[in-house]
Design an enzyme around this catalytic site. Structure first.
Site, PDB file in Angstrom:
ATOM      1  N   HIS A  56       0.852  -1.186   0.000  1.00 25.09           N
ATOM      2  CA  HIS A  56       0.000   0.000   0.000  1.00 25.09           C
ATOM      3  C   HIS A  56       0.890   1.239   0.000  1.00 25.09           C
ATOM      4  CE1 HIS A  56      -3.941  -1.878   1.691  1.00 25.09           C
ATOM      5  NE2 HIS A  56      -3.316  -2.709   0.861  1.00 25.09           N
ATOM      6  N   GLU A  58       0.842   3.928   1.811  1.00 27.10           N
ATOM      7  CA  GLU A  58       1.278   4.365   3.138  1.00 27.10           C
ATOM      8  C   GLU A  58       2.400   3.491   3.671  1.00 27.10           C
ATOM      9  OE1 GLU A  58      -3.222   5.168   2.816  1.00 27.10           O
ATOM     10  OE2 GLU A  58      -1.809   3.615   2.178  1.00 27.10           O
ATOM     11  N   CYS A  89      -2.609  -0.020   7.230  1.00 26.91           N
ATOM     12  CA  CYS A  89      -1.792   1.193   7.137  1.00 26.91           C
ATOM     13  C   CYS A  89      -1.832   1.987   8.436  1.00 26.91           C
ATOM     14  CB  CYS A  89      -2.243   2.028   5.952  1.00 26.91           C
ATOM     15  SG  CYS A  89      -1.909   1.205   4.369  1.00 26.91           S
TER      16      CYS A  89
END
Length: 161
Positions: A56, A58, A89
């Site tokens: 992801h 993040e 995240c």
């Protein structure tokens, strides 16, 4: 050192990263970690491009920031992300000791585009029966489950985190 930018500035850049990432076979997510001393580290969603469900934006920005500063502790840093962070995240941000998070689009905006992680948020709600993915504590056949922790406690060269 330049004066710190307002959150809107970094969020515009995170949204731009996300939009460009879509054109490069990535997901529509981008993130920037700004450390306490003003260094910037970006991250892009590369889940489908790398076949890594943890890639992801993040998490990628946090990984890049940790490598860049040479520490797993990002105390004082701020995470700016194009979309509300998912539970993974958020957890990664907590482990990295990120001090603050700003996001542009909401999880509901993401759901409207087909990225619905509502089940993941519900999974962590108190009282959930964990039907989505059962989790159970089971004793190992050999040894003691706390042996690694005992070893950790007696390891004088450990790095606490």
């Amino acid at each position: 050192m330049d004066a710190p930018q307002r959150p809107e500035h970094y969020l515009a850049r995170a949204v731009e990263l996300a939009t460009t990432n879509v054109l490069n076979n990535g997901g529509p997510f981008g993130a920037i970690v700004v450390t306490a001393d003003g260094r910037e580290f970006r991250g892009l969603n590369r889940v489908t491009a790398t076949l890594d469900p943890t890639a992801h934006a993040e998490v990628s920005a946090i990984r890049n920031a940790c490598q860049g500063v040479g520490s797993f502790d990002l105390s004082g840093a701020t995470l700016y992300t194009s979309c509300e962070p998912c539970p993974m995240c958020l957890s990664s941000s907590l482990w990295a000791r990120i001090s603050q998070i700003y996001f542009a689009a909401s999880r509901h905006d993401a759901a409207d585009a087909g990225f619905d992680d509502a089940l993941f948020y519900e999974y962590f709600d108190a009282g959930n029966d964990r039907a989505l993915m059962p989790v159970a504590k089971v004793a190992p056949a050999v040894g003691n489950a706390v042996d690694p922790f005992d070893q950790w406690r007696t390891n004088i060269s450990r790095i606490a985190y």
